[in-house]
Design an enzyme around this catalytic site. Structure first.
Site, PDB file in Angstrom:
ATOM      1  CB  CYS A  94      -0.600  -0.291   1.261  1.00  0.00           C
ATOM      2  SG  CYS A  94      -1.927   1.862   1.695  1.00  0.00           S
ATOM      3  CD  GLU A 112       1.641  -1.058   7.980  1.00  0.00           C
ATOM      4  OE1 GLU A 112       0.273  -0.898   8.608  1.00  0.00           O
ATOM      5  OE2 GLU A 112       2.238  -0.396   8.978  1.00  0.00           O
ATOM      6  CB  THR A 167      -0.676   1.919   8.430  1.00  0.00           C
ATOM      7  OG1 THR A 167      -0.847   0.105   8.201  1.00  0.00           O
ATOM      8  CG2 THR A 167       0.170   2.991   7.468  1.00  0.00           C
TER       9      THR A 167
HETATM   10  S1  SF4 Z   1      -5.387  -0.079   6.218  1.00  0.00           S
HETATM   11 FE1  SF4 Z   1      -4.887   2.115   4.797  1.00  0.00          FE
HETATM   12  S2  SF4 Z   1      -2.545   2.156   5.587  1.00  0.00           S
HETATM   13 FE2  SF4 Z   1      -3.582  -0.364   5.368  1.00  0.00          FE
HETATM   14  S3  SF4 Z   1      -3.553  -1.552   3.665  1.00  0.00           S
HETATM   15 FE3  SF4 Z   1      -5.725   0.390   3.665  1.00  0.00          FE
HETATM   16  S4  SF4 Z   1      -5.589   2.403   3.234  1.00  0.00           S
HETATM   17 FE4  SF4 Z   1      -2.825   0.923   3.115  1.00  0.00          FE
END
Ligand code: SF4
Length: 276
Positions: A93, A123, A157
């Site tokens: 992402c 992550e 995130t």
């Molecule tokens: S939650 Fe936010 S950081 Fe995680 S994949 Fe979805 S858009 Fe990307």
């Protein structure tokens, strides 16, 4: 129904691309499950996208194409994939990429890097590889060791902003210089806010998503603070007795929950309630 239930931008992009890649390439593998949702992972498998847990397994299975998932991989893993000559489709992402970039920048600028997040989450493992071996991963200020005078902070995130505020205030009490990159993704922050609002308006909440999904579990914990809450993976797990005497139930779902599972949950729930 929470407005933002289900796939976020990053997951939608990754899942759509994976189904597309499956049509055009042979021997497609994801390095680790593409997202934390077992039903979606099975649907992809049926379409020819398998999961490999390591680069050694990718080599052994002679992968034709390797998909890097939304959580990203460690710097070393990315380097190895390139060295081994795999055909890589990097679906990390963009928000995660940005957090990786800031983690690296802080290390290069000489900060003691602190990552707010879950040390076991893929992550965060990726972020730590960019932040350097000396980086510290914490979920709560109580876990902080003695800080150096120059501290840099990045965030997984999907962490709640309240956790970031707590940590900033704890570090500020020790460090002379504190640089913070707020890398919480806006989609996560809005989903948590909306879910809190919805939970305050209903008598029971149903949270749909993988039991291994961090953000679905986080939604469940949040709802439990307001009302009785049930975390389910599929509509088949709903029980009539949970809704006896209930007039208003709310549904929300994690960022990795496919739309078809959410729709099915709504349908079954409406049937239990006797409404269209
Ligand atoms: S939650 Fe936010 S950081 Fe995680 S994949 Fe979805 S858009 Fe990307």
């Amino acid at each position: 129904m929470a407005h933002r239930a289900g796939f976020c931008f990053g997951v939608k992009r990754a899942v759509d691309t994976a189904f597309l890649v499956a049509k055009t390439a042979d021997g497609v593998f994801t390095l680790g499950p593409i997202i934390h949702n077992p039903q979606l992972v099975s649907a992809l498998r049926e379409n020819g996208v398998c999961v490999a847990d390591s680069i050694a397994e990718l080599k052994q299975k002679k992968a034709g194409k390797v998909i890097v998932r939304t959580h990203g991989v460690t710097q070393e893993e990315m380097r190895m994939l390139e060295q081994e000559g795999f055909n890589v489709e990097d679906l990390t992402c963009p928000y995660v990429k940005k957090a990786q970039h800031y983690a690296k920048l802080l290390r290069e600028e000489g900060y003691q890097v602190v990552i707010l997040g879950d040390i076991e989450h893929p992550e965060v493992k990726g972020l730590k590889s960019y932040a350097g071996q000396e980086a510290i991963v914490v979920r709560h200020p109580d876990e902080l060791p003695r800080m150096k005078s120059k501290v840099g902070l990045v965030v997984q995130t999907t962490q709640p902003v309240e956790a970031l505020i707590r940590l900033i205030s704890a570090i500020a009490g020790q460090a002379r210089e504190l640089k913070v990159y707020n890398t919480i993704c806006s989609s996560t922050a809005l989903r948590l806010k909306e879910t809190m609002e919805l939970a305050s308006q209903v008598e029971v909440m149903v949270v749909v998503g993988g039991r291994n999904s961090a953000n679905t579990t986080q939604l469940t914990r949040l709802c439990e603070k307001s009302v009785p809450t049930y975390h389910i993976e599929t509509a088949g797990e709903l029980r009539e007795e949970w809704f006896r005497g209930i007039k208003k139930a709310g549904i929300t779902a994690g960022a990795s929950t496919p739309d078809w599972i959410i729709k099915e949950t709504e349908k079954v729930l409406r049937a239990i309630g006797g409404s269209e």
